[in-house]
Design a protein around this motif. Structure first.
Motif, PDB file in Angstrom:
ATOM      1  N   THR A 104      61.044  20.176  48.601  1.00 44.46           N
ATOM      2  CA  THR A 104      62.389  20.735  48.760  1.00 44.46           C
ATOM      3  C   THR A 104      62.329  22.245  48.583  1.00 44.46           C
ATOM      4  O   THR A 104      61.732  22.744  47.629  1.00 44.46           O
ATOM      5  CB  THR A 104      63.343  20.135  47.699  1.00 44.46           C
ATOM      6  N   ARG A 105      62.952  22.966  49.505  1.00 48.00           N
ATOM      7  CA  ARG A 105      63.012  24.424  49.408  1.00 48.00           C
ATOM      8  C   ARG A 105      64.260  24.828  48.648  1.00 48.00           C
ATOM      9  O   ARG A 105      65.303  24.201  48.763  1.00 48.00           O
ATOM     10  CB  ARG A 105      62.968  25.055  50.797  1.00 48.00           C
ATOM     11  N   ALA A 129      57.534  20.970  41.046  1.00 47.17           N
ATOM     12  CA  ALA A 129      57.404  20.028  42.169  1.00 47.17           C
ATOM     13  C   ALA A 129      56.042  20.158  42.843  1.00 47.17           C
ATOM     14  O   ALA A 129      55.427  19.150  43.223  1.00 47.17           O
ATOM     15  CB  ALA A 129      58.524  20.262  43.180  1.00 47.17           C
ATOM     16  N   LEU A 130      55.558  21.383  42.980  1.00 49.80           N
ATOM     17  CA  LEU A 130      54.234  21.606  43.567  1.00 49.80           C
ATOM     18  C   LEU A 130      53.151  20.988  42.695  1.00 49.80           C
ATOM     19  O   LEU A 130      52.233  20.331  43.192  1.00 49.80           O
ATOM     20  CB  LEU A 130      53.990  23.110  43.759  1.00 49.80           C
ATOM     21  N   ALA A 161      48.714  17.377  39.539  1.00 42.72           N
ATOM     22  CA  ALA A 161      48.338  18.169  38.369  1.00 42.72           C
ATOM     23  C   ALA A 161      49.321  18.000  37.217  1.00 42.72           C
ATOM     24  O   ALA A 161      49.036  18.395  36.087  1.00 42.72           O
ATOM     25  CB  ALA A 161      48.234  19.643  38.757  1.00 42.72           C
ATOM     26  N   MET A 162      50.490  17.416  37.503  1.00 39.52           N
ATOM     27  CA  MET A 162      51.516  17.174  36.486  1.00 39.52           C
ATOM     28  C   MET A 162      52.185  15.842  36.825  1.00 39.52           C
ATOM     29  O   MET A 162      52.547  15.626  37.982  1.00 39.52           O
ATOM     30  CB  MET A 162      52.551  18.308  36.527  1.00 39.52           C
ATOM     31  N   PRO A 163      52.337  14.944  35.854  1.00 39.91           N
ATOM     32  CA  PRO A 163      52.959  13.650  36.164  1.00 39.91           C
ATOM     33  C   PRO A 163      54.437  13.786  36.531  1.00 39.91           C
ATOM     34  O   PRO A 163      55.105  14.732  36.116  1.00 39.91           O
ATOM     35  CB  PRO A 163      52.802  12.847  34.871  1.00 39.91           C
ATOM     36  N   VAL A 192      60.923  27.788  37.681  1.00 43.46           N
ATOM     37  CA  VAL A 192      59.872  28.702  38.132  1.00 43.46           C
ATOM     38  C   VAL A 192      59.610  28.351  39.590  1.00 43.46           C
ATOM     39  O   VAL A 192      59.431  27.183  39.925  1.00 43.46           O
ATOM     40  CB  VAL A 192      58.588  28.534  37.286  1.00 43.46           C
ATOM     41  N   TYR A 193      59.577  29.376  40.444  1.00 42.18           N
ATOM     42  CA  TYR A 193      59.506  29.130  41.886  1.00 42.18           C
ATOM     43  C   TYR A 193      58.381  29.918  42.530  1.00 42.18           C
ATOM     44  O   TYR A 193      58.154  31.087  42.212  1.00 42.18           O
ATOM     45  CB  TYR A 193      60.832  29.514  42.541  1.00 42.18           C
ATOM     46  N   LEU A 194      57.706  29.273  43.450  1.00 42.42           N
ATOM     47  CA  LEU A 194      56.695  29.923  44.270  1.00 42.42           C
ATOM     48  C   LEU A 194      57.362  30.194  45.616  1.00 42.42           C
ATOM     49  O   LEU A 194      57.656  29.257  46.369  1.00 42.42           O
ATOM     50  CB  LEU A 194      55.478  29.009  44.426  1.00 42.42           C
ATOM     51  N   VAL A 195      57.646  31.462  45.888  1.00 38.61           N
ATOM     52  CA  VAL A 195      58.396  31.820  47.091  1.00 38.61           C
ATOM     53  C   VAL A 195      57.480  32.436  48.137  1.00 38.61           C
ATOM     54  O   VAL A 195      56.448  33.025  47.812  1.00 38.61           O
ATOM     55  CB  VAL A 195      59.579  32.774  46.763  1.00 38.61           C
ATOM     56  N   ASP A 196      57.883  32.269  49.404  1.00 43.56           N
ATOM     57  CA  ASP A 196      57.131  32.850  50.515  1.00 43.56           C
ATOM     58  C   ASP A 196      58.006  33.699  51.430  1.00 43.56           C
ATOM     59  O   ASP A 196      57.515  34.310  52.377  1.00 43.56           O
ATOM     60  CB  ASP A 196      56.416  31.759  51.314  1.00 43.56           C
ATOM     61  N   ARG A 197      59.310  33.743  51.138  1.00 44.66           N
ATOM     62  CA  ARG A 197      60.244  34.532  51.948  1.00 44.66           C
ATOM     63  C   ARG A 197      61.255  35.213  51.028  1.00 44.66           C
ATOM     64  O   ARG A 197      61.734  34.612  50.086  1.00 44.66           O
ATOM     65  CB  ARG A 197      60.994  33.644  52.944  1.00 44.66           C
TER      66      ARG A 197
END
Length: 169
Positions: free
Chosen positions: A55-56, A77-78, A84-86, A125-130
């Motif tokens: 989900t974005r 979520a990643l 790597a995380m349950p 915490v978010y990993l963003v690309d845009r």
């Protein structure tokens, strides 16, 4: 004489209890030091395919006086999608794990799995690309970590190149 005998018996008993206490303590420490069920370290895939099914989210954060309007995926979520995380609430061996986020320029930030878990810390915490409707430029991306609720952006990592989940020693 009787009083001296009682004192001697008490001292003898206290010495015996004290001599046994470290052994009991060492046994408990040994139980806690058992290796975790999951491997460590775990390098989390960051490629577009690994993020495509997640989900974005639209994320707004302030960094260095500038408000950023970005899009990306939840770090939790990643981590869960990569194994790597349950998905279930954390407990036991997973509570000693931490996430090391490393940038191309050597900058790093750390998060505990507990603070990312929805039932414990629930830290966004978010990993963003845009950002601002466009892909991130070379100075910020191609991936950037944002932590909107941190008081200052010190754990907002630009140029993210690696995310690793590690069991604490």
């Amino acid at each position: 004489m009787v009083r001296g005998l009682h004192l001697s018996v008490l001292l003898l008993c206290a010495t015996a209890v004290h001599a046994q206490a470290p052994e009991a303590h060492d046994h408990a420490a040994h139980q806690r030091a058992a290796p975790p069920a999951d491997p460590s370290p775990v390098v989390v895939p960051l490629d577009a395919a690994a993020r495509a099914t997640l989900t974005r989210h639209t994320v707004e954060a302030t960094a260095h006086g500038q408000t950023l309007h970005c899009e990306g995926v939840s770090l939790a979520a990643l981590l869960q999608s990569s194994g790597a995380m349950p998905d279930a609430p954390l407990r036991g061996a997973h509570l000693d794990r931490y996430v090391l986020v490393s940038a191309r320029d050597g900058y790093r930030a750390v998060f505990s799995l507990g603070e990312l878990d929805a039932t414990l810390g629930n830290r966004g915490v978010y990993l963003v690309d845009r950002c601002d409707g466009a892909p991130l430029d070379a100075d910020s991306g191609p991936l950037r970590l944002l932590v909107p609720d941190d008081t200052r952006p010190a754990r907002g990592v630009r140029q993210v190149e690696r995310v690793t989940v590690i069991a604490a020693p």
